[in-house]
Motif scaffolding. Structure first.
Motif, PDB file in Angstrom:
ATOM      1  N   ALA A   1       8.138  -3.748  -1.782  1.00 44.06           N
ATOM      2  CA  ALA A   1       8.823  -5.018  -2.036  1.00 44.06           C
ATOM      3  C   ALA A   1       8.924  -5.289  -3.538  1.00 44.06           C
ATOM      4  CB  ALA A   1       8.087  -6.159  -1.334  1.00 44.06           C
ATOM      5  N   GLN A   2       7.837  -5.014  -4.262  1.00 41.88           N
ATOM      6  CA  GLN A   2       7.876  -5.211  -5.724  1.00 41.88           C
ATOM      7  C   GLN A   2       8.942  -4.332  -6.350  1.00 41.88           C
ATOM      8  OE1 GLN A   2       3.810  -4.343  -6.560  1.00 41.88           O
ATOM      9  NE2 GLN A   2       3.246  -6.504  -6.778  1.00 41.88           N
TER      10      GLN A   2
ATOM     11  N   ILE B   1      12.397  -5.712  -5.472  1.00 41.19           N
ATOM     12  CA  ILE B   1      12.725  -6.921  -6.242  1.00 41.19           C
ATOM     13  C   ILE B   1      13.066  -6.540  -7.685  1.00 41.19           C
ATOM     14  CG2 ILE B   1      11.724  -9.029  -7.242  1.00 41.19           C
ATOM     15  CD1 ILE B   1      10.273  -9.449  -4.557  1.00 41.19           C
TER      16      ILE B   1
ATOM     17  N   ILE C   1      16.183 -14.989  -5.433  1.00 38.86           N
ATOM     18  CA  ILE C   1      15.188 -14.822  -4.351  1.00 38.86           C
ATOM     19  C   ILE C   1      13.805 -15.247  -4.821  1.00 38.86           C
ATOM     20  CG2 ILE C   1      14.633 -12.388  -4.785  1.00 38.86           C
ATOM     21  CD1 ILE C   1      14.937 -14.087  -1.348  1.00 38.86           C
TER      22      ILE C   1
ATOM     23  N   VAL D   1      18.139 -10.991   0.186  1.00 37.86           N
ATOM     24  CA  VAL D   1      17.402 -10.889   1.457  1.00 37.86           C
ATOM     25  C   VAL D   1      17.836  -9.638   2.207  1.00 37.86           C
ATOM     26  CG1 VAL D   1      17.058 -11.932   3.734  1.00 37.86           C
ATOM     27  CG2 VAL D   1      16.923 -13.349   1.678  1.00 37.86           C
ATOM     28  N   ARG D   2      19.131  -9.377   2.229  1.00 36.17           N
ATOM     29  CA  ARG D   2      19.618  -8.178   2.933  1.00 36.17           C
ATOM     30  C   ARG D   2      18.985  -6.911   2.344  1.00 36.17           C
ATOM     31  NH1 ARG D   2      25.299  -9.605   1.979  1.00 36.17           N
ATOM     32  NH2 ARG D   2      25.408 -11.536   3.165  1.00 36.17           N
TER      33      ARG D   2
ATOM     34  N   LEU E   1      16.220  -6.639   0.569  1.00 40.88           N
ATOM     35  CA  LEU E   1      14.771  -6.583   0.798  1.00 40.88           C
ATOM     36  C   LEU E   1      14.468  -6.223   2.252  1.00 40.88           C
ATOM     37  CD1 LEU E   1      13.541  -9.644  -1.314  1.00 40.88           C
ATOM     38  CD2 LEU E   1      13.346  -7.221  -1.851  1.00 40.88           C
ATOM     39  N   ARG E   2      15.263  -6.742   3.166  1.00 40.12           N
ATOM     40  CA  ARG E   2      15.057  -6.413   4.582  1.00 40.12           C
ATOM     41  C   ARG E   2      15.263  -4.917   4.810  1.00 40.12           C
ATOM     42  NH1 ARG E   2      18.044 -10.087   8.822  1.00 40.12           N
ATOM     43  NH2 ARG E   2      16.359  -9.381  10.174  1.00 40.12           N
TER      44      ARG E   2
ATOM     45  N   LEU F   1      12.047  -3.476   3.906  1.00 43.65           N
ATOM     46  CA  LEU F   1      10.880  -3.903   4.684  1.00 43.65           C
ATOM     47  C   LEU F   1      10.970  -3.526   6.170  1.00 43.65           C
ATOM     48  CD1 LEU F   1      10.269  -7.466   3.156  1.00 43.65           C
ATOM     49  CD2 LEU F   1       9.026  -5.357   2.687  1.00 43.65           C
ATOM     50  N   VAL F   2      12.179  -3.554   6.724  1.00 41.07           N
ATOM     51  CA  VAL F   2      12.309  -3.346   8.176  1.00 41.07           C
ATOM     52  C   VAL F   2      11.695  -2.030   8.649  1.00 41.07           C
ATOM     53  CG1 VAL F   2      14.000  -2.880  10.001  1.00 41.07           C
ATOM     54  CG2 VAL F   2      14.215  -4.927   8.591  1.00 41.07           C
TER      55      VAL F   2
ATOM     56  N   ILE G   1      19.188 -17.201   7.609  1.00 39.56           N
ATOM     57  CA  ILE G   1      18.451 -17.237   6.332  1.00 39.56           C
ATOM     58  C   ILE G   1      18.412 -18.672   5.812  1.00 39.56           C
ATOM     59  CG2 ILE G   1      18.521 -16.517   3.904  1.00 39.56           C
ATOM     60  CD1 ILE G   1      19.735 -13.811   4.938  1.00 39.56           C
TER      61      ILE G   1
ATOM     62  N   GLU H   1       9.859 -10.664   8.656  1.00 39.00           N
ATOM     63  CA  GLU H   1      10.105  -9.867   7.448  1.00 39.00           C
ATOM     64  C   GLU H   1       9.975 -10.725   6.194  1.00 39.00           C
ATOM     65  OE1 GLU H   1      12.919  -7.367  10.318  1.00 39.00           O
ATOM     66  OE2 GLU H   1      13.887  -8.468   8.693  1.00 39.00           O
TER      67      GLU H   1
ATOM     68  N   LEU I   1       6.903 -10.972   2.910  1.00 35.46           N
ATOM     69  CA  LEU I   1       7.024 -11.085   1.452  1.00 35.46           C
ATOM     70  C   LEU I   1       5.900 -11.952   0.874  1.00 35.46           C
ATOM     71  CD1 LEU I   1      10.802 -11.636   0.603  1.00 35.46           C
ATOM     72  CD2 LEU I   1       9.381  -9.668   0.062  1.00 35.46           C
TER      73      LEU I   1
ATOM     74  N   LEU J   1       3.230 -10.781  -1.393  1.00 27.38           N
ATOM     75  CA  LEU J   1       3.411 -10.657  -2.844  1.00 27.38           C
ATOM     76  C   LEU J   1       2.815 -11.851  -3.581  1.00 27.38           C
ATOM     77  CD1 LEU J   1       7.096  -9.413  -3.141  1.00 27.38           C
ATOM     78  CD2 LEU J   1       5.047  -8.176  -3.754  1.00 27.38           C
TER      79      LEU J   1
END
Lengths: 194, 237
Positions: A128-129, A132, A143, A175-176, A178-179, A182-183, B10, B43, B47, B50
């Motif tokens: 995630a880091q 981002i 975000i 968000v898209r 990052l998902r 993450l997903v 969202i 999801e 986050l 973090l």
């Protein structure tokens, strides 16, 4: 902006280091948190905050008094953290593993009862880091302000300067992306009951 | 069945929907929509890992201690110590280096008033002396890092960087020798890498292009090395 803060900025701009100290004391903590989210390392986050304040001190002349100081500093700190992260990545890519006494990373004890879970979340946080850090600046700012600082779309629009619809779109795109990172991890997590 | 986009979900998650009640009703009535929203919620909640927590206590004081020397003479000026206190601090720091040399059989301090300080330092237990040396080295690296940052970020005044580099160069040589004698091989190596930069800046002519130093800093990853070394030393001291 509060009159006292504006006065502090004006004094700092004219070279009053003590006035700048007030800014440093007020914003070190939130900037550290922002930097930590990018870097995941406490000492590196302090370095990024130091860089950010030095950049801010040099750029005070360019600060628009109609803007929020907190937001301006936040963006500088995020950029400083991104620069440090890139510097770290570049070095690691070029040189391989760090020598023993240059490696300040904390590792999870392998015999910890929840080592697997910690390793999983560590991987999640790393991904995630990195995701981002790789976002375009507007999306990254949007975000981070929306998710971690709790700012509204209207406030984010004020920061980005492109209207509320642009701010919304920046959040959606972030968000898209990052998902997408993450997903797959979440699916692994669910599948393996981590 | 409602046909809501992910973007609408969202906005709902972040409390930005103008009429959330309508979507709440749809979520209650539509299992597929509820499943999609739950996945999104999980999801985005992930986050939360973090979240940074809190820095070590004293962040503000540490930050100011690191910044203040760079802000002493505005704008973005470096202040060479001019008062007796500043020079006393510098000579004390150098004397710590001299002390290491003394125990290695070599004394290279000469100023008589420094002997008193040296005697005091010699009286310290070895562990305490090590901590003093580590703290002094960490301070030197702090100052070195600030100069590198100035140059890397496009310093505006060569005169100031030159004066600063001259001061650091002298101290750096002493610290490097001390680190070599103390067996701190990696610290000595980092200090050795700093010397050419300080030498270049200290002897820079008026027409010197600071970008050359910037390139050298970047190519050698000097900022990274200085930061890590300084952080390690601070933890030890």
């Amino acid at each position: 902006m509060e009159a006292a803060e504006l006065e502090r900025i004006r004094r700092a701009r004219s070279g009053d280091a003590e006035a700048f100290r007030g800014i440093v004391e007020a914003y070190s903590r939130p900037l550290w948190r922002a930097a930590f989210r990018i870097l995941g390392d406490a000492a590196a986050a302090e370095d990024a905050v130091q860089d950010a304040f030095l950049r801010a001190w040099r750029s005070l002349d360019r600060f628009d008094e109609r803007a929020e100081l907190s937001t301006w500093l936040y963006r500088i700190a995020i950029n400083a953290a991104i620069d440090l992260r890139r510097e770290r990545n570049r070095r690691e890519a070029a040189a391989g593993p760090l020598p023993e006494d240059f490696n300040g990373q904390v590792t999870v004890r392998s015999d910890a009862p929840d080592a697997l879970r910690q390793a999983f979340w560590r991987q999640m946080v790393d991904r995630a880091q990195a995701a981002i850090a790789e976002l375009p600046e507007a999306e990254r700012t949007a975000i981070l302000l929306r998710h971690f600082e709790g700012q509204s779309i209207a406030e984010i629009a004020g920061v980005l300067g492109g209207g509320e619809n642009s701010a919304k779109q920046a959040v959606f795109r972030a968000v898209r992306k990052l998902r997408a990172v993450l997903v797959p991890l979440m699916e692994v997590s669910r599948g393996e009951s981590v | 069945m409602a046909n809501r986009s992910d973007d609408a979900l969202i906005l709902f998650y972040y409390g930005e929907r103008e009429s959330p009640e309508e979507l709440e009703r749809e979520l209650a009535a539509d299992p597929e929509l509820a499943r999609r929203y739950e996945a999104l919620r999980l999801e985005l909640t992930a986050l939360g890992h973090l979240e940074a927590g809190e820095p070590r206590p004293g962040l503000e004081a540490r930050m100011w201690a690191r910044l203040a020397p760079s802000l002493a003479r505005p704008p973005r000026r470096f202040s060479v110590p001019t008062g007796w206190l500043g020079w006393a601090a510098l000579s004390t720091a150098v004397l710590v280096v001299a002390l290491v040399g003394f125990f290695a059989g070599r004394v290279f301090h000469e100023a008589p008033d420094e002997h008193t300080v040296a005697d005091t330092l010699k009286a310290l237990p070895p562990a305490a002396r090590d901590r003093v040396l580590q703290a002094a080295l960490a301070d030197h690296l702090d100052s070195s890092q600030r100069l590198l940052l100035e140059v890397a970020n496009g310093a505006s005044s060569l005169d100031e960087e030159r004066a600063w580099a001259e001061t650091l160069l002298s101290a750096n040589r002493l610290y490097r020798r001390a680190a070599e004698r103390a067996g701190q091989r990696r610290v000595a190596a980092v200090l050795a890498e700093l010397e050419p930069i300080f030498t270049q800046l200290a002897n820079a002519p008026e027409t010197f292009d600071l970008r050359r130093s910037k390139e050298r800093i970047e190519n050698g990853d000097l900022l990274f090395k200085v930061r890590i070394t300084r952080n390690n030393l601070k933890e030890l001291s």
